[in-house]
Design a protein around this motif. Structure first.
Motif, PDB file in Angstrom:
ATOM      1  N   PRO A 255       0.813  -1.224   0.000  1.00  0.00           N
ATOM      2  CA  PRO A 255       0.000   0.000   0.000  1.00  0.00           C
ATOM      3  C   PRO A 255       0.844   1.271   0.000  1.00  0.00           C
ATOM      4  O   PRO A 255       0.504   2.248  -0.681  1.00  0.00           O
ATOM      5  N   SER A 256       1.954   1.279   0.741  1.00  0.00           N
ATOM      6  CA  SER A 256       2.819   2.458   0.767  1.00  0.00           C
ATOM      7  C   SER A 256       3.526   2.650  -0.564  1.00  0.00           C
ATOM      8  O   SER A 256       3.712   3.780  -1.028  1.00  0.00           O
ATOM      9  N   MET A 257       3.911   1.556  -1.219  1.00  0.00           N
ATOM     10  CA  MET A 257       4.549   1.665  -2.527  1.00  0.00           C
ATOM     11  C   MET A 257       3.567   2.166  -3.584  1.00  0.00           C
ATOM     12  O   MET A 257       3.966   2.747  -4.584  1.00  0.00           O
ATOM     13  N   SER A 258       2.278   1.941  -3.349  1.00  0.00           N
ATOM     14  CA  SER A 258       1.267   2.387  -4.299  1.00  0.00           C
ATOM     15  C   SER A 258       0.929   3.864  -4.135  1.00  0.00           C
ATOM     16  O   SER A 258       0.359   4.473  -5.041  1.00  0.00           O
ATOM     17  N   ALA A 259       1.250   4.434  -2.979  1.00  0.00           N
ATOM     18  CA  ALA A 259       1.022   5.857  -2.737  1.00  0.00           C
ATOM     19  C   ALA A 259       2.283   6.615  -3.137  1.00  0.00           C
ATOM     20  O   ALA A 259       3.320   6.479  -2.486  1.00  0.00           O
ATOM     21  N   SER A 260       2.211   7.385  -4.208  1.00  0.00           N
ATOM     22  CA  SER A 260       3.389   7.991  -4.838  1.00  0.00           C
ATOM     23  C   SER A 260       4.358   8.666  -3.875  1.00  0.00           C
ATOM     24  O   SER A 260       5.562   8.449  -3.959  1.00  0.00           O
ATOM     25  N   PRO A 261       3.927   9.510  -2.951  1.00  0.00           N
ATOM     26  CA  PRO A 261       4.895  10.208  -2.093  1.00  0.00           C
ATOM     27  C   PRO A 261       5.768   9.273  -1.266  1.00  0.00           C
ATOM     28  O   PRO A 261       6.886   9.626  -0.903  1.00  0.00           O
ATOM     29  N   SER A 262       5.268   8.081  -0.928  1.00  0.00           N
ATOM     30  CA  SER A 262       6.021   7.195  -0.041  1.00  0.00           C
ATOM     31  C   SER A 262       6.621   5.997  -0.758  1.00  0.00           C
ATOM     32  O   SER A 262       7.176   5.107  -0.125  1.00  0.00           O
ATOM     33  N   HIS A 263       6.525   5.974  -2.099  1.00  0.00           N
ATOM     34  CA  HIS A 263       6.948   4.796  -2.857  1.00  0.00           C
ATOM     35  C   HIS A 263       8.426   4.493  -2.648  1.00  0.00           C
ATOM     36  O   HIS A 263       8.811   3.372  -2.306  1.00  0.00           O
ATOM     37  N   ALA A 264       9.288   5.472  -2.862  1.00  0.00           N
ATOM     38  CA  ALA A 264      10.735   5.247  -2.784  1.00  0.00           C
ATOM     39  C   ALA A 264      11.158   4.802  -1.396  1.00  0.00           C
ATOM     40  O   ALA A 264      11.921   3.833  -1.236  1.00  0.00           O
ATOM     41  N   GLY A 265      10.678   5.499  -0.377  1.00  0.00           N
ATOM     42  CA  GLY A 265      11.046   5.146   0.981  1.00  0.00           C
ATOM     43  C   GLY A 265      10.567   3.763   1.363  1.00  0.00           C
ATOM     44  O   GLY A 265      11.303   2.984   1.993  1.00  0.00           O
ATOM     45  N   ALA A 266       9.332   3.416   0.972  1.00  0.00           N
ATOM     46  CA  ALA A 266       8.789   2.098   1.286  1.00  0.00           C
ATOM     47  C   ALA A 266       9.584   1.001   0.600  1.00  0.00           C
ATOM     48  O   ALA A 266       9.856  -0.050   1.192  1.00  0.00           O
ATOM     49  N   LEU A 267       9.975   1.243  -0.660  1.00  0.00           N
ATOM     50  CA  LEU A 267      10.746   0.248  -1.395  1.00  0.00           C
ATOM     51  C   LEU A 267      12.123   0.045  -0.761  1.00  0.00           C
ATOM     52  O   LEU A 267      12.575  -1.095  -0.582  1.00  0.00           O
ATOM     53  N   LEU A 268      12.788   1.127  -0.409  1.00  0.00           N
ATOM     54  CA  LEU A 268      14.113   1.024   0.204  1.00  0.00           C
ATOM     55  C   LEU A 268      14.064   0.303   1.540  1.00  0.00           C
ATOM     56  O   LEU A 268      14.879  -0.590   1.819  1.00  0.00           O
ATOM     57  N   ARG A 269      13.106   0.672   2.394  1.00  0.00           N
ATOM     58  CA  ARG A 269      12.994   0.035   3.705  1.00  0.00           C
ATOM     59  C   ARG A 269      12.663  -1.453   3.563  1.00  0.00           C
ATOM     60  O   ARG A 269      13.214  -2.297   4.282  1.00  0.00           O
ATOM     61  N   SER A 270      11.791  -1.754   2.630  1.00  0.00           N
ATOM     62  CA  SER A 270      11.384  -3.145   2.435  1.00  0.00           C
ATOM     63  C   SER A 270      12.531  -3.980   1.896  1.00  0.00           C
ATOM     64  O   SER A 270      12.746  -5.119   2.331  1.00  0.00           O
ATOM     65  N   MET A 271      13.290  -3.423   0.950  1.00  0.00           N
ATOM     66  CA  MET A 271      14.431  -4.157   0.405  1.00  0.00           C
ATOM     67  C   MET A 271      15.487  -4.396   1.479  1.00  0.00           C
ATOM     68  O   MET A 271      16.114  -5.461   1.520  1.00  0.00           O
ATOM     69  N   ALA A 272      15.687  -3.430   2.345  1.00  0.00           N
ATOM     70  CA  ALA A 272      16.652  -3.597   3.429  1.00  0.00           C
ATOM     71  C   ALA A 272      16.222  -4.722   4.372  1.00  0.00           C
ATOM     72  O   ALA A 272      17.043  -5.555   4.790  1.00  0.00           O
ATOM     73  N   LEU A 273      14.922  -4.764   4.692  1.00  0.00           N
ATOM     74  CA  LEU A 273      14.412  -5.792   5.594  1.00  0.00           C
ATOM     75  C   LEU A 273      14.472  -7.176   4.955  1.00  0.00           C
ATOM     76  O   LEU A 273      14.944  -8.142   5.566  1.00  0.00           O
ATOM     77  N   VAL A 274      14.005  -7.270   3.704  1.00  0.00           N
ATOM     78  CA  VAL A 274      14.016  -8.555   3.000  1.00  0.00           C
ATOM     79  C   VAL A 274      15.449  -9.012   2.752  1.00  0.00           C
ATOM     80  O   VAL A 274      15.804 -10.180   2.976  1.00  0.00           O
ATOM     81  N   GLY A 275      16.304  -8.081   2.285  1.00  0.00           N
ATOM     82  CA  GLY A 275      17.692  -8.427   2.031  1.00  0.00           C
ATOM     83  C   GLY A 275      18.427  -8.823   3.304  1.00  0.00           C
ATOM     84  O   GLY A 275      19.236  -9.758   3.307  1.00  0.00           O
ATOM     85  N   GLY A 276      18.143  -8.128   4.400  1.00  0.00           N
ATOM     86  CA  GLY A 276      18.787  -8.446   5.665  1.00  0.00           C
ATOM     87  C   GLY A 276      18.418  -9.825   6.175  1.00  0.00           C
ATOM     88  O   GLY A 276      19.286 -10.597   6.612  1.00  0.00           O
ATOM     89  N   SER A 277      17.135 -10.154   6.113  1.00  0.00           N
ATOM     90  CA  SER A 277      16.705 -11.481   6.576  1.00  0.00           C
ATOM     91  C   SER A 277      17.264 -12.570   5.668  1.00  0.00           C
ATOM     92  O   SER A 277      17.677 -13.645   6.141  1.00  0.00           O
ATOM     93  N   GLY A 278      17.319 -12.297   4.358  1.00  0.00           N
ATOM     94  CA  GLY A 278      17.885 -13.266   3.419  1.00  0.00           C
ATOM     95  C   GLY A 278      19.367 -13.478   3.653  1.00  0.00           C
ATOM     96  O   GLY A 278      19.857 -14.619   3.637  1.00  0.00           O
ATOM     97  N   ALA A 279      20.097 -12.386   3.871  1.00  0.00           N
ATOM     98  CA  ALA A 279      21.536 -12.490   4.127  1.00  0.00           C
ATOM     99  C   ALA A 279      21.813 -13.290   5.398  1.00  0.00           C
ATOM    100  O   ALA A 279      22.762 -14.087   5.455  1.00  0.00           O
ATOM    101  N   ALA A 280      20.981 -13.105   6.425  1.00  0.00           N
ATOM    102  CA  ALA A 280      21.148 -13.861   7.661  1.00  0.00           C
ATOM    103  C   ALA A 280      20.944 -15.357   7.411  1.00  0.00           C
ATOM    104  O   ALA A 280      21.672 -16.198   7.970  1.00  0.00           O
ATOM    105  N   CYS A 281      19.972 -15.686   6.561  1.00  0.00           N
ATOM    106  CA  CYS A 281      19.724 -17.098   6.227  1.00  0.00           C
ATOM    107  C   CYS A 281      20.886 -17.697   5.434  1.00  0.00           C
ATOM    108  O   CYS A 281      21.278 -18.844   5.669  1.00  0.00           O
TER     109      CYS A 281
END
Length: 404
Positions: free
Chosen positions: A268-294
């Motif tokens: 939903p945040s990525m779909s709202a233009s003003p917050s798209h970039a920030g939501a994508l960056l935060r989400s990639m950091a979280l997903v990438g971090g959990s993946g790297a730990a695995c």
């Protein structure tokens, strides 16, 4: 921030509960009904998995439209529910008419089991729209309950049925009845439509239908890309190596699905233009971090990873489990980027996913004869695709930023 973390926690626990219940029922069914009946049941479940792209397409459409224009939530809800009702009846009706063909293609020898596919698909399609509305409105508690109801009733009802009569029909009847629990709950929580926006007109439904179709094919492309390696592996590897690769993919799937709740919360945040970039960056950091730990865990503790991959019978793949975990990390990041593409409707990016699918199928079919070789091809193609989608996504965001 507290609300976001609270929502993430609820969705994470709900999706984990759903997945554990689904896995428990699948494993129990395999033991109770026996190999022959389970083969038919597994074929039915794979067909349902393919059909789920319609459900996910509707969910993405509903969530994106509501998030992008929250002032019109009442009108959008009406459009989505009308389209989803038509889609449910259409998908279910076509599958009911095509039940004899399904029965023959899947070699079921059970027309009633084939008929259940249409009944299940109708409910599953409607659930997608309901989930998308709740997701777009960020009603995390109600969405979490809907996810729990997508797994637990299946386990309870299905287990009772197969203990009564251990057949593939009873197993899939349990799955089908389980699909109606979240639908009924969705009707209850959405029975009072938000009073905002204009009344839905027939002419306004066409854009919703078109977007749902586009979203469904994009998600199908991702589904095809992340599953083609196992299909190709069955043809280019011998039976022993194919089994080893399948065992490694257990680790891949675990790493891939672990951060799936992040996509649900972030979309939903990525779909709202003003917050798209920030939501994508935060989400990639979280997903990438959990993946790297695995990946690190699989590299440092291969014996524990091997236990999840099938045990000592698959010891030959022990040294590659970190790479299978890396593949799961790539797949989870790709899923996030695919949803980012759906959020800003990038046609080029959707096409690239299909290009990746063709590349894996073509290269693996002509250049691979070993487990490490197949793994290198799949990892290489998905890493290149990941980099390309990442560049395109952020270029698109920079182009859109002056208008914000």
């Amino acid at each position: 921030m507290g609300r976001l973390l609270g929502g993430s926690g609820q969705i994470a626990v709900a999706m984990m509960t759903m997945n554990v219940a689904t896995y428990a029922f699948t494993m129990t069914t395999a033991r109770v009904i026996g190999p022959v009946a389970y083969g038919a049941f597994f074929a039915l479940m794979n067909l349902v998995l393919i059909l789920s792209v319609v459900m996910l397409g509707l969910q993405a459409t509903a969530a994106r439209r509501i998030s992008a224009d929250p002032s019109q939530v009442g009108r959008i809800e009406g459009e989505i529910l009308r389209v989803s009702l038509r889609a449910s009846l259409l998908v279910g009706g076509l599958l009911l008419l095509g039940a004899p063909l399904v029965n023959r293609l899947l070699d079921l020898s059970s027309l009633p089991s084939a008929l259940l596919v249409g009944v299940a698909a109708a409910a599953m399609t409607m659930t997608g729209a309901q989930a998308g509305i709740l997701q777009g409105e960020r009603r995390w508690r109600e969405l979490a309950i809907l996810y729990v109801l997508s797994g637990v009733p299946r386990l309870v009802i299905g287990l009772a049925l197969i203990l009564w009569q251990p057949t593939e029909f009873m197993a899939f009847l349990g799955v089908t009845l389980g699909f109606y629990a979240p639908v009924l709950y969705g009707f209850v929580v959405l029975r009072h439509r938000r009073e905002s926006g204009a009344t839905t007109e027939r002419g306004t439904l066409l854009p919703v239908i078109k977007e749902s179709v586009v979203n469904s094919q994009a998600l199908f492309a991702y589904f095809a890309l992340t599953n083609i390696d196992m299909l190709v592996g069955r043809s280019v590897l011998d039976a022993h190596d194919s089994g080893l690769y399948a065992a490694g993919l257990i680790v891949t799937r675990a790493v891939m699905f672990l951060p799936q709740f992040v996509v649900v919360i972030a979309f939903p945040s990525m779909s709202a233009s003003p917050s798209h970039a920030g939501a994508l960056l935060r989400s990639m950091a979280l997903v990438g971090g959990s993946g790297a730990a695995c990946v690190l865990g699989a590299a440092l503790l291969p014996d524990i990873a091997l236990a999840f991959a099938g045990g000592q019978d698959y010891d030959e793949v022990r040294g590659l489990l970190w790479a299978f975990a890396l593949l799961g990390m790539c797949m989870s990041l790709l899923q996030l980027l695919v949803y980012s593409v759906l959020a800003h409707r990038g046609v080029l990016s959707m096409a690239l996913v299909w290009v990746g699918f063709v590349a894996v199928a073509g290269l693996a079919s002509t250049m691979v004869s070993t487990v490490p070789g197949l793994l290198v091809v799949v990892l290489g193609v998905e890493a290149v695709l990941l980099a390309a989608l990442l560049v395109i996504s952020f270029v698109k965001l920079r182009e859109d930023s002056p208008a914000q």
